[in-house]
Design a protein around this motif. Sequence first.
Motif, mmCIF file in Angstrom:
data_model
loop_
_atom_site.group_PDB
_atom_site.id
_atom_site.type_symbol
_atom_site.label_atom_id
_atom_site.label_comp_id
_atom_site.label_asym_id
_atom_site.label_seq_id
_atom_site.Cartn_x
_atom_site.Cartn_y
_atom_site.Cartn_z
ATOM 1 N N PHE A 287 -5.749 38.751 44.706
ATOM 2 C CA PHE A 287 -6.892 38.372 45.547
ATOM 3 C C PHE A 287 -6.886 36.870 45.792
ATOM 4 O O PHE A 287 -6.671 36.085 44.875
ATOM 5 C CB PHE A 287 -8.186 38.784 44.849
ATOM 6 N N THR A 288 -7.098 36.468 47.037
ATOM 7 C CA THR A 288 -7.207 35.065 47.405
ATOM 8 C C THR A 288 -8.620 34.791 47.905
ATOM 9 O O THR A 288 -9.136 35.518 48.760
ATOM 10 C CB THR A 288 -6.193 34.691 48.495
ATOM 11 N N TYR A 289 -9.230 33.755 47.364
ATOM 12 C CA TYR A 289 -10.629 33.446 47.680
ATOM 13 C C TYR A 289 -10.736 32.041 48.249
ATOM 14 O O TYR A 289 -10.174 31.088 47.702
ATOM 15 C CB TYR A 289 -11.474 33.539 46.417
ATOM 16 N N GLY A 290 -11.474 31.915 49.348
ATOM 17 C CA GLY A 290 -11.713 30.616 49.957
ATOM 18 C C GLY A 290 -10.535 30.135 50.783
ATOM 19 O O GLY A 290 -9.428 30.680 50.720
ATOM 20 N N ARG A 291 -10.786 29.084 51.566
ATOM 21 C CA ARG A 291 -9.722 28.514 52.386
ATOM 22 C C ARG A 291 -10.041 27.050 52.669
ATOM 23 O O ARG A 291 -11.153 26.581 52.446
ATOM 24 C CB ARG A 291 -9.578 29.281 53.701
ATOM 25 N N THR A 292 -9.041 26.344 53.152
ATOM 26 C CA THR A 292 -9.221 24.966 53.576
ATOM 27 C C THR A 292 -8.909 24.867 55.061
ATOM 28 O O THR A 292 -8.368 25.807 55.667
ATOM 29 C CB THR A 292 -8.299 24.015 52.785
ATOM 30 N N ASP A 293 -9.243 23.707 55.664
ATOM 31 C CA ASP A 293 -8.940 23.530 57.087
ATOM 32 C C ASP A 293 -7.432 23.419 57.282
ATOM 33 O O ASP A 293 -6.650 23.424 56.326
ATOM 34 C CB ASP A 293 -9.679 22.310 57.650
ATOM 35 N N ASP A 294 -7.001 23.330 58.534
ATOM 36 C CA ASP A 294 -5.570 23.353 58.835
ATOM 37 C C ASP A 294 -4.823 22.145 58.287
ATOM 38 O O ASP A 294 -3.590 22.161 58.195
ATOM 39 C CB ASP A 294 -5.354 23.450 60.350
ATOM 40 N N TYR A 295 -5.554 21.101 57.932
ATOM 41 C CA TYR A 295 -4.941 19.922 57.332
ATOM 42 C C TYR A 295 -4.940 19.999 55.798
ATOM 43 O O TYR A 295 -4.399 19.119 55.135
ATOM 44 C CB TYR A 295 -5.687 18.657 57.771
ATOM 45 N N GLY A 296 -5.580 21.037 55.231
ATOM 46 C CA GLY A 296 -5.661 21.159 53.787
ATOM 47 C C GLY A 296 -6.535 20.105 53.143
ATOM 48 O O GLY A 296 -6.372 19.798 51.958
#
Length: 479
Positions: free
Chosen positions: A403-412
């Motif tokens: 399971f992967t939770y959350g994300r960052t913008d395209d620049y990380g």
Amino acid sequence: MDPLAVTRRHFLKNSTLGLGVLGLGSLETGAFAAPHFAPKAKRVIYLFQSGGPAAQDLFDNKPLLREKHGQPLPDFIRRGQRLTGMSANQAELPLAGSAFNFVRAGKCGMELSEIMPETAKIADELCLVRSMWTEAINHDPAITFFQTGSQIAGRPCLGAWVSYGLGSMNENLPSFVVLVTANQGDQPLYSRLWGSGFLDARYQGTQFRAGKSPVLYLTNPEGVSNQSRRALLDTLGQLSKLQSQATLDPAIESRMAQYELAYRMQTSVPEVTDTSTEPDETFALYGEDARKPGTFAANCLLARRLAEKGVRFIQLYHQGWDHHGGLPGAMRGQAKLTDKASAALVLDLKRRGMLDDTLIIWGGEFGRTSYSQGKLEKNNYGRDHHPRSFSLWMAGGGVKPGFTYGRTDDYGYNIADAQGNPITPNKAEFTPGVVHVHDLQATILHLLGFDHTRLSYRYQGRDFRLTDVHGHVVKDLLA
């Protein structure tokens, strides 16, 4: 007798109202009798990666960084964030695309760096959080915050709180053990990181070191036999009992408990730290470094043995992740030291039927910037400290696997919502997809059966807790 010296225990024990019988049980142990609800995890193994691993190079693939490699970080991405004083010319900082490729691993399709191939093999066991954040921007306050819930030194650490709340499962070993990779250098580690703060000293971590004497001052001095040591402790116990009755000082009782544990550990510690009985197949799983005491691999194997013996909280510290320059080469080296053994620990616990009730945590104190610190070369760059977004993983112990939770913008650079728009996190309110340090701590305690708002200790007129006055259980991470 000074009336101010009368403790609560003494009052209840001598009260004519009969309260002593009701209260003495919990007071004698100094811990809660049981979790607040049924726990999913019985123990924790925390693989702390000191220095701050770069998520963009390990767990959070950012193709846009490769596309814009060398271009300045846009102002609309930085959003006025406070930066450390180690980055010069902050308006012209060049973006650094990762030198590593990413692969999709497991049935879950989790994206992981090519330099962590063994971790990729256990992707379906991992609960990967890509949206961690913290306020701390330098190592000492950041690691102190992760371990104790405060950036200011002096509070009890996570392991001490767990020992305080759950007690021990083996009277011959400490409930909280610390293992540090030997000769690793980099950022310093302090014993206060595994200290008990204002809790009883019996809840602090006991450091096991590599070599013939894993615990300092445990062996008898030359010329002292086990029989004479036993006689000494018996006599000291009698004197301490008299002193305790006279002064009503609970620290005396605690000190004697530590002496008795140390005596029992003279037999139990050599037994649990002797890995020579492990079959060759085990060393093949963890890697040949597991034969070398003090390495990260050897400590991972020892952590499994300690978990089998009933140790509640096992904290591993591995330094070397502070890559302000020369990151690609240095990170390959760190991956070689940690990747195989970390994955082996998960696989070993699973095959022994222990993974379901053992929570494993892997991560550092903050992340790294998407821009390069200092001169940027084709395949050489460094990353500064970055508290705004970073990754860590957990396994077993009641968290969702694969399971992967959350994300960052395209620049990380920033935590983002489902549409990729940057989020300004606020620890006072829970935002889905966002995990503050206090949220992680609250979730760990929840998996161990505790309401983090109720696991508290009154000190100097205030009720203290690991999560201070914040923290939310991230229910989406729970299996």
